[in-house]
Design a protein around this motif. Structure first.
Motif, PDB file in Angstrom:
ATOM      1  N   THR A  43       0.708  -1.266  -0.064  1.00  0.00           N
ATOM      2  CA  THR A  43       0.020  -0.055  -0.055  1.00  0.00           C
ATOM      3  C   THR A  43       1.147   1.169  -0.020  1.00  0.00           C
ATOM      4  O   THR A  43       0.388   2.201   0.096  1.00  0.00           O
ATOM      5  N   SER A  44       2.169   0.950   0.144  1.00  0.00           N
ATOM      6  CA  SER A  44       3.068   2.031   0.090  1.00  0.00           C
ATOM      7  C   SER A  44       3.100   3.096  -1.236  1.00  0.00           C
ATOM      8  O   SER A  44       3.176   2.358  -2.327  1.00  0.00           O
ATOM      9  N   ALA A  45       2.980   4.428  -1.304  1.00  0.00           N
ATOM     10  CA  ALA A  45       2.885   5.028  -2.477  1.00  0.00           C
ATOM     11  C   ALA A  45       4.225   5.500  -2.716  1.00  0.00           C
ATOM     12  O   ALA A  45       4.310   6.101  -3.992  1.00  0.00           O
ATOM     13  N   ASP A 109      -0.045   8.346   1.457  1.00  0.00           N
ATOM     14  CA  ASP A 109      -0.575   6.947   1.940  1.00  0.00           C
ATOM     15  C   ASP A 109      -1.073   7.226   3.062  1.00  0.00           C
ATOM     16  O   ASP A 109      -0.727   8.141   3.728  1.00  0.00           O
ATOM     17  N   GLU A 110      -1.685   6.266   3.735  1.00  0.00           N
ATOM     18  CA  GLU A 110      -1.926   6.103   4.968  1.00  0.00           C
ATOM     19  C   GLU A 110      -0.944   6.219   5.905  1.00  0.00           C
ATOM     20  O   GLU A 110      -1.014   6.988   7.213  1.00  0.00           O
TER      21      GLU A 110
END
Length: 228
Positions: A43-45, A109-110
């Protein structure tokens, strides 16, 4: 002419110094790399990700001297660990209104949103202004970041609860809406812990919710938190 040349050489020397510092910092990160963790972080951008654990990144970054310009340079890099480190190296007192957009653009990202809230945003002297701006931002990650920061900001105004709930509104994906709902819960729960008056205010606010899936989530999560 000599003055211009001297300024150019000084700026070049500073840039080279920052580059050397960045390379040294990156080497420290690479020594802690974990390929399995990196693969799991889909999920890392960021373009490059060494899979260094967040506690380790924090430890390495905190060993660096605070330096806003160096942090800004790291924030530009497309490397997860350097971006996270930048949030700890930047001086919060220098992140004023004209610099909000620069840091906001880098929250992709989160993980970066949460670390920005934890390491930088909540310490900013202009946080009230930031909250008013980012809670209405088109980018949901900025809303999420400022909600998480407000949950940790000791001077957060109880009246901000209304704005927090409104942050759920927007044309967002299901995941983004759930993320925002989590941020709202974190902030409202923190406000409720301040005392009985604030707790009653949050209870009244939450009692008005329930028309959407996200509002029902906030209502359900807050229900047990308000019991304590």
């Amino acid at each position: 002419m000599q003055g211009v040349l001297l300024l150019f050489l000084t700026e070049k020397a500073e840039f080279m110094d920052y580059t050397s510092k960045m390379v040294a910092l990156l080497k420290s990160m690479r020594r802690e790399r974990n390929g399995a963790v990196a693969d799991a972080m889909c999920t890392s951008a960021s373009g490059l990700n060494y899979g260094v654990s967040l506690p380790t990144v924090r430890q390495i970054a905190r060993a660096e001297q605070k330096d806003y310009d160096f942090a800004a340079m790291l924030w530009h890099q497309d490397v997860r660990e350097l971006r996270l480190a930048a949030l700890h190296i930047a001086q919060p007192e220098l992140v004023t209104g004209d610099r909000f957009a620069f840091w906001g653009d880098g929250i992709r990202d989160e993980e970066l949103a949460e670390e920005a809230a934890f390491a930088l945003l909540r310490f900013m002297p202009d946080f009230d202004e930031l909250f008013g701006e980012w809670i209405k931002a088109e980018k949901p990650l900025l809303r999420y970041a400022v909600l998480q920061a407000a949950a940790r900001y000791p001077k957060a105004d109880c009246r901000w609860g209304e704005d927090a709930v409104k942050a759920l509104e927007g044309d967002f994906t299901h995941h983004e809406k759930h993320l925002l709902a989590r941020g709202v819960v974190a902030m409202l729960a923190a406000l409720a812990l301040r005392g009985e008056e604030d707790k009653a205010g949050m209870k009244a606010l939450v009692g008005k919710l329930g028309t959407t899936e996200e509002e029902r989530y906030v209502q359900e999560e807050m229900e047990w938190r308000l019991e304590f």
